[in-house]
Scaffold this motif. Structure first.
Motif, PDB file in Angstrom:
ATOM      1  N   VAL A   1       0.833  -1.198   0.000  1.00 17.42           N
ATOM      2  CA  VAL A   1       0.000   0.000   0.000  1.00 17.42           C
ATOM      3  C   VAL A   1       0.868   1.248   0.000  1.00 17.42           C
ATOM      4  O   VAL A   1       1.808   1.358   0.778  1.00 17.42           O
ATOM      5  CB  VAL A   1      -0.900   0.027   1.257  1.00 17.42           C
ATOM      6  N   LEU A   2       0.526   2.184  -0.870  1.00 18.74           N
ATOM      7  CA  LEU A   2       1.142   3.506  -0.856  1.00 18.74           C
ATOM      8  C   LEU A   2       0.031   4.534  -0.684  1.00 18.74           C
ATOM      9  O   LEU A   2      -1.132   4.261  -0.989  1.00 18.74           O
ATOM     10  CB  LEU A   2       1.861   3.794  -2.170  1.00 18.74           C
ATOM     11  N   CYS A   3       0.411   5.711  -0.197  1.00 19.04           N
ATOM     12  CA  CYS A   3      -0.597   6.774  -0.203  1.00 19.04           C
ATOM     13  C   CYS A   3       0.059   8.119  -0.454  1.00 19.04           C
ATOM     14  O   CYS A   3       1.252   8.296  -0.239  1.00 19.04           O
ATOM     15  CB  CYS A   3      -1.417   6.785   1.077  1.00 19.04           C
ATOM     16  N   GLY A   4      -0.748   9.050  -0.935  1.00 19.76           N
ATOM     17  CA  GLY A   4      -0.252  10.364  -1.310  1.00 19.76           C
ATOM     18  C   GLY A   4      -1.108  11.477  -0.741  1.00 19.76           C
ATOM     19  O   GLY A   4      -2.105  11.238  -0.048  1.00 19.76           O
ATOM     20  N   ILE A   5      -0.676  12.684  -1.047  1.00 24.90           N
ATOM     21  CA  ILE A   5      -1.395  13.868  -0.566  1.00 24.90           C
ATOM     22  C   ILE A   5      -0.966  15.048  -1.444  1.00 24.90           C
ATOM     23  O   ILE A   5       0.030  14.948  -2.179  1.00 24.90           O
ATOM     24  CB  ILE A   5      -1.067  14.122   0.924  1.00 24.90           C
ATOM     25  N   THR A   6      -1.726  16.148  -1.378  1.00 28.50           N
ATOM     26  CA  THR A   6      -1.302  17.374  -2.051  1.00 28.50           C
ATOM     27  C   THR A   6      -0.927  18.397  -0.978  1.00 28.50           C
ATOM     28  O   THR A   6      -1.339  18.265   0.169  1.00 28.50           O
ATOM     29  CB  THR A   6      -2.429  17.981  -2.909  1.00 28.50           C
ATOM     30  N   PRO A   7      -0.171  19.426  -1.348  1.00 30.18           N
ATOM     31  CA  PRO A   7       0.181  20.444  -0.347  1.00 30.18           C
ATOM     32  C   PRO A   7      -1.051  21.096   0.285  1.00 30.18           C
ATOM     33  O   PRO A   7      -1.005  21.523   1.434  1.00 30.18           O
ATOM     34  CB  PRO A   7       0.990  21.469  -1.148  1.00 30.18           C
ATOM     35  N   ALA A   8      -2.165  21.154  -0.456  1.00 31.98           N
ATOM     36  CA  ALA A   8      -3.341  21.850   0.069  1.00 31.98           C
ATOM     37  C   ALA A   8      -3.808  21.244   1.387  1.00 31.98           C
ATOM     38  O   ALA A   8      -4.117  21.961   2.338  1.00 31.98           O
ATOM     39  CB  ALA A   8      -4.471  21.815  -0.959  1.00 31.98           C
ATOM     40  N   HIS A   9      -3.854  19.914   1.438  1.00 35.16           N
ATOM     41  CA  HIS A   9      -4.356  19.283   2.660  1.00 35.16           C
ATOM     42  C   HIS A   9      -3.338  19.320   3.792  1.00 35.16           C
ATOM     43  O   HIS A   9      -3.680  19.073   4.937  1.00 35.16           O
ATOM     44  CB  HIS A   9      -4.800  17.849   2.372  1.00 35.16           C
ATOM     45  N   LEU A  10      -2.084  19.625   3.458  1.00 31.64           N
ATOM     46  CA  LEU A  10      -1.064  19.758   4.507  1.00 31.64           C
ATOM     47  C   LEU A  10      -1.014  21.180   5.059  1.00 31.64           C
ATOM     48  O   LEU A  10      -0.622  21.401   6.199  1.00 31.64           O
ATOM     49  CB  LEU A  10       0.315  19.407   3.945  1.00 31.64           C
ATOM     50  N   LEU A  11      -1.375  22.146   4.227  1.00 29.96           N
ATOM     51  CA  LEU A  11      -1.166  23.542   4.616  1.00 29.96           C
ATOM     52  C   LEU A  11      -2.461  24.313   4.823  1.00 29.96           C
ATOM     53  O   LEU A  11      -2.433  25.424   5.360  1.00 29.96           O
ATOM     54  CB  LEU A  11      -0.313  24.245   3.545  1.00 29.96           C
TER      55      LEU A  11
ATOM     56  N   THR B   1       4.422   7.688   6.733  1.00 38.53           N
ATOM     57  CA  THR B   1       3.183   7.026   6.312  1.00 38.53           C
ATOM     58  C   THR B   1       2.781   7.483   4.915  1.00 38.53           C
ATOM     59  O   THR B   1       2.306   6.684   4.102  1.00 38.53           O
ATOM     60  CB  THR B   1       2.050   7.333   7.315  1.00 38.53           C
ATOM     61  N   ILE B   2       2.975   8.773   4.641  1.00 42.19           N
ATOM     62  CA  ILE B   2       2.653   9.290   3.306  1.00 42.19           C
ATOM     63  C   ILE B   2       3.870   9.124   2.402  1.00 42.19           C
ATOM     64  O   ILE B   2       4.990   9.463   2.785  1.00 42.19           O
ATOM     65  CB  ILE B   2       2.215  10.768   3.392  1.00 42.19           C
ATOM     66  N   ASP B   3       3.641   8.578   1.215  1.00 42.78           N
ATOM     67  CA  ASP B   3       4.739   8.215   0.316  1.00 42.78           C
ATOM     68  C   ASP B   3       4.956   9.192  -0.822  1.00 42.78           C
ATOM     69  O   ASP B   3       6.040   9.251  -1.389  1.00 42.78           O
ATOM     70  CB  ASP B   3       4.436   6.846  -0.314  1.00 42.78           C
ATOM     71  N   ILE B   4       3.870   9.885  -1.222  1.00 45.85           N
ATOM     72  CA  ILE B   4       3.947  10.690  -2.446  1.00 45.85           C
ATOM     73  C   ILE B   4       3.300  12.051  -2.220  1.00 45.85           C
ATOM     74  O   ILE B   4       2.220  12.146  -1.631  1.00 45.85           O
ATOM     75  CB  ILE B   4       3.265   9.948  -3.622  1.00 45.85           C
ATOM     76  N   LEU B   5       3.999  13.085  -2.680  1.00 46.99           N
ATOM     77  CA  LEU B   5       3.436  14.433  -2.649  1.00 46.99           C
ATOM     78  C   LEU B   5       3.195  14.843  -4.104  1.00 46.99           C
ATOM     79  O   LEU B   5       4.124  14.802  -4.918  1.00 46.99           O
ATOM     80  CB  LEU B   5       4.426  15.391  -1.971  1.00 46.99           C
TER      81      LEU B   5
END
Lengths: 407, 331
Positions: A238-248, A284-288
């Protein structure tokens, strides 16, 4: 056209956790040596003047082939979501793959199901032959668990990762925001944040049973991330990602009905945002990724609930990633794992790292120079950024694709 | 009882500082004194409206007011139309059903078209939250929100506050229960904001399926039990329940809703003996409210609310056009 060898000197190489002084030699479109001692005759030299030399960004999951924005943002490869078209046939995939030539790699993500309707398997095998690097469920998940299970096993047999959008459609029907004070005050239809965890837990059960590899394109809640963390501890693929928007940003950004902050999944609570920051720090998060989805006024200058979700993110991805570095959440080396090495691995492309033999997709990064995000002056074909007006630092100053200087 | 409520003008900041807004988008932007300033201004229009046959004041003579209603309405539209005409303005109504909105023109284009017709004020109702703000940002004249989606309906909250103040002598320190479909109600949101801002204890009484999330952040207490929720209340404010909510998605049936949440005479006994009953209309008699309660002249304020609506809207139109009319101190 025969390319001259290229020697980039006086750089800070991003090939470990922290930048280190060094130089790099490119020959025949590939990285030939790091800190070379032997420079061939006729080599072109570029003085990096102490800037970072990093792998070009591989932006996983964009909704448009928007070259000016990608080049501005230091992106050399873009994995294109299947939603426009949709990309559910070999011909369409082949055409999309050529859409970036000659100065951008486009890696199409094939639609998992015909017309992305979540009902019948698409011709995944033929699309792979046509250049698809992974498959994706699109902007929504596959609601039918039986179809999802068949998609996962079929894609896995072809060696393809399934890229998932994780939101439970029953809970999110009609919703344009996350449950909370902001949605209530604005009178916007909202859905509980657990819509994400519910969707993730079903698919993790299927992964556990089938062994098929998956990537959750955006995981944005504390509970969703807890599930991913536990699945990884079990050793699931399993991998997971996120965008900067949800981090900032949190859902306060939708105040005043700012449609540029209407995203899918919607912006979350401040607590969830902090959980995302913790998850990017603990691995835990692998990809931005940017989630680049440029939308003009016809889609965004509307009442909030009628506006379409999405943001133009390619230009700000690197600068906002550098924010995470400066705030101490991640190291520079880890940033480029999130931006390049892991996406390369998922897509099965020989790039994403400063290592001998890899494709010479490279960027020079001036990590410190300040600039201001301005929605009216973006290279993207629409300026729908939720970060409009934000002061940021750092940008790509030069970009090479396969050793060829693009900018 | 009524005139003693009106505060002398010297209690307010001078001139335009008494109401520092170009538009009336929501209660969320207002201060307590701005609300009471509007209520005091409205009191005077109540007196005019009740006086004899000729109810004309021509202060808005020559001004054009466009009522642009993108969502069907009878009473609010009529109320705004009468308010504008009593002040002498030329009032034009635009109904979405008859307009180019149905032909696919965007909201912004429609707004720009109306703007080009040089309206001096626009009154807008739209089915989507935030739509009125969007228009207000694009036009050159004051915009009054006549209801946007589930977001706000500020003139309704102002007329409700005025009704309460006239009936009970004050609109502070009261216990007010807002009952019914709060989730889909802009009336509830504006009233929660106005009544908490003025210093009342506000309760929300609704089935869990019709209670918005994070209500505690709006400084209200939530109840799912109607009897408990209206206990010792000074005001029981009922909301309209749309028929489509009763088809099983949010509520099992109309009769179950009536059994659990309908305001019956017996249930009303739980509230204070002199508690008033309010409803923004139109009512579903026998569903959220029994006819005997709705028609009780002592307890029910329903027709008075309609009357106050015209006065409040006259006050708002007057106040918001003062800059344009060059009233001294309003620039």
């Amino acid at each position: 056209m025969e390319l001259k060898p290229l020697h980039i000197t006086n750089a800070q190489l991003i090939d470990g956790d922290t930048p280190r002084p060094g130089s790099l030699l490119v020959a025949d479109g590939r990285i030939a040596a790091i800190d070379p001692t032997d420079i061939p005759e006729g080599t072109e030299t570029v003085d990096a003047k102490g800037q970072w030399l990093a792998p070009g960004i591989i932006d996983l999951g964009v909704f448009a082939t928007d070259k000016p924005a990608f080049h501005f943002g230091g992106i050399t490869r873009a994995a294109l979501m299947p939603d426009n078209g949709p990309l559910d046939g070999a011909g369409l995939v082949e055409r999309a793959a050529k859409g970036g030539k000659p100065d951008l790699w486009v890696h199409p993500l094939a639609a998992a199901t015909k017309r992305l309707e979540g009902k019948e398997l698409a011709e995944i095998g033929l699309m792979k032959q046509a250049g698809a690097r992974a498959i994706a469920t699109g902007r929504a998940r596959i609601a039918d668990s039986g179809v999802m299970r068949r998609v996962l096993t079929y894609a896995a047999s072809l060696g393809l990762v399934t890229i998932i959008h994780a939101e439970d459609e029953g809970l999110t029907a009609g919703a344009v925001a996350t449950d909370g004070e902001m949605a209530t005050r604005l009178g916007l239809a909202s859905a509980p944040a657990i819509a994400e965890a519910i969707a993730i837990s079903r698919d993790l059960a299927l992964v556990e049973e089938t062994g098929a590899p998956v990537h959750f394109r955006q995981v944005t809640t504390a509970r969703g991330l807890d599930l991913i963390r536990a699945a990884k501890a079990k050793g699931l693929p399993v991998l997971c990602g996120i965008t900067p928007a949800h981090l900032l940003l949190s859902d306060t950004a939708i105040g005043d009905f700012r449609t540029f902050a209407r995203l899918s999944p919607p912006l979350r609570s401040e607590d969830d945002r902090h959980a995302c920051l913790a998850a990017i720090a603990d691995g835990t998060i692998d990809i931005l990724a940017s989630g680049h989805d440029p939308r003009g006024p016809e889609d965004k200058r509307l009442p909030f609930a009628e506006a379409l979700p999405g943001m133009a993110g390619a230009e700000t991805l690197l600068a906002l990633g550098l924010n995470l570095v400066r705030d101490g959440h991640i190291s520079p080396g880890r940033l480029f794992e999130l931006l390049a090495a892991t996406p390369a691995c998922l897509l099965g492309v020989d790039a994403g790292k400063l290592a001998v033999g890899k494709d010479a997709d490279l960027i020079l990064v001036d990590a410190d120079t300040p600039w201001q995000v301005d929605a009216k002056k973006m290279a993207a074909y629409a300026g729908n950024t939720p970060f409009d007006g934000m002061p940021v630092q750092g940008r790509a100053t030069m970009l090479w694709k396969g050793g060829l200087r693009i900018r | 009882m009524t005139s003693s409520n009106i505060r002398p003008a010297s209690d307010y900041p001078p001139g335009g500082d008494a109401f520092r807004h170009r538009h009336l988008i929501g209660i969320a932007q207002l201060t307590p004194w701005e609300i009471s300033y509007v209520l005091d201004a409205a009191e005077e229009w109540v007196d005019l409206n009740r006086s004899g046959a000729a109810k004309h004041d021509d202060r808005l003579a020559g001004l054009t007011i466009i009522n642009a209603f993108f969502e069907n309405s009878t009473r609010t539209l009529l109320s705004f139309e009468i308010a504008g005409k009593r002040l002498g303005a030329d009032v034009v109504n635009m109904h979405a059903a008859q307009s180019s909105v149905k032909k696919g023109e965007t909201l912004i284009d429609t707004a720009m078209t109306l703007n080009a017709m040089r309206a001096d004020a626009m009154v807008i109702r739209h089915g989507s939250s935030g739509a009125v703000q969007l228009i207000a940002d694009k036009v050159d004249c004051p915009v009054l929100n006549a209801g946007d989606g589930r977001h706000e309906h500020p003139t309704q909250a102002l007329l409700d506050a005025l009704t309460i103040r006239r009936r009970l002598g004050r609109v502070e320190g009261l216990t007010i229960a807002i009952c019914g479909d709060v989730l889909h109600s802009r009336v509830a949101r504006s009233n929660i904001l106005a009544l908490t801002l003025l210093g009342n204890e506000v309760r929300v009484v609704a089935p869990p399926t019709l209670t918005p999330p994070a209500m505690e952040r709006m400084h209200v207490t939530t109840f799912t039990d109607m009897d408990e929720g209206i206990k010792d209340a000074d005001v029981v404010m009922m909301l309209r329940l749309q028929n489509e909510r009763m088809d099983g998605a949010y509520l099992p049936s109309a009769r179950e809703y009536h059994a659990l949440y309908g305001l019956t005479p017996k249930r009303l006994e739980k509230a204070k003996p002199d508690a008033i009953v309010m409803h923004p209309g139109p009512m579903n008699r026998g569903v959220e409210i029994d006819s005997s309660v709705a028609d009780d002249p002592v307890r029910s304020t329903i027709t008075e609310q309609v009357e106050m609506g015209v006065a409040v809207r006259m006050a708002c139109l007057d106040i918001l056009t003062r800059r344009k009319r060059g009233v001294v101190g309003w620039n």
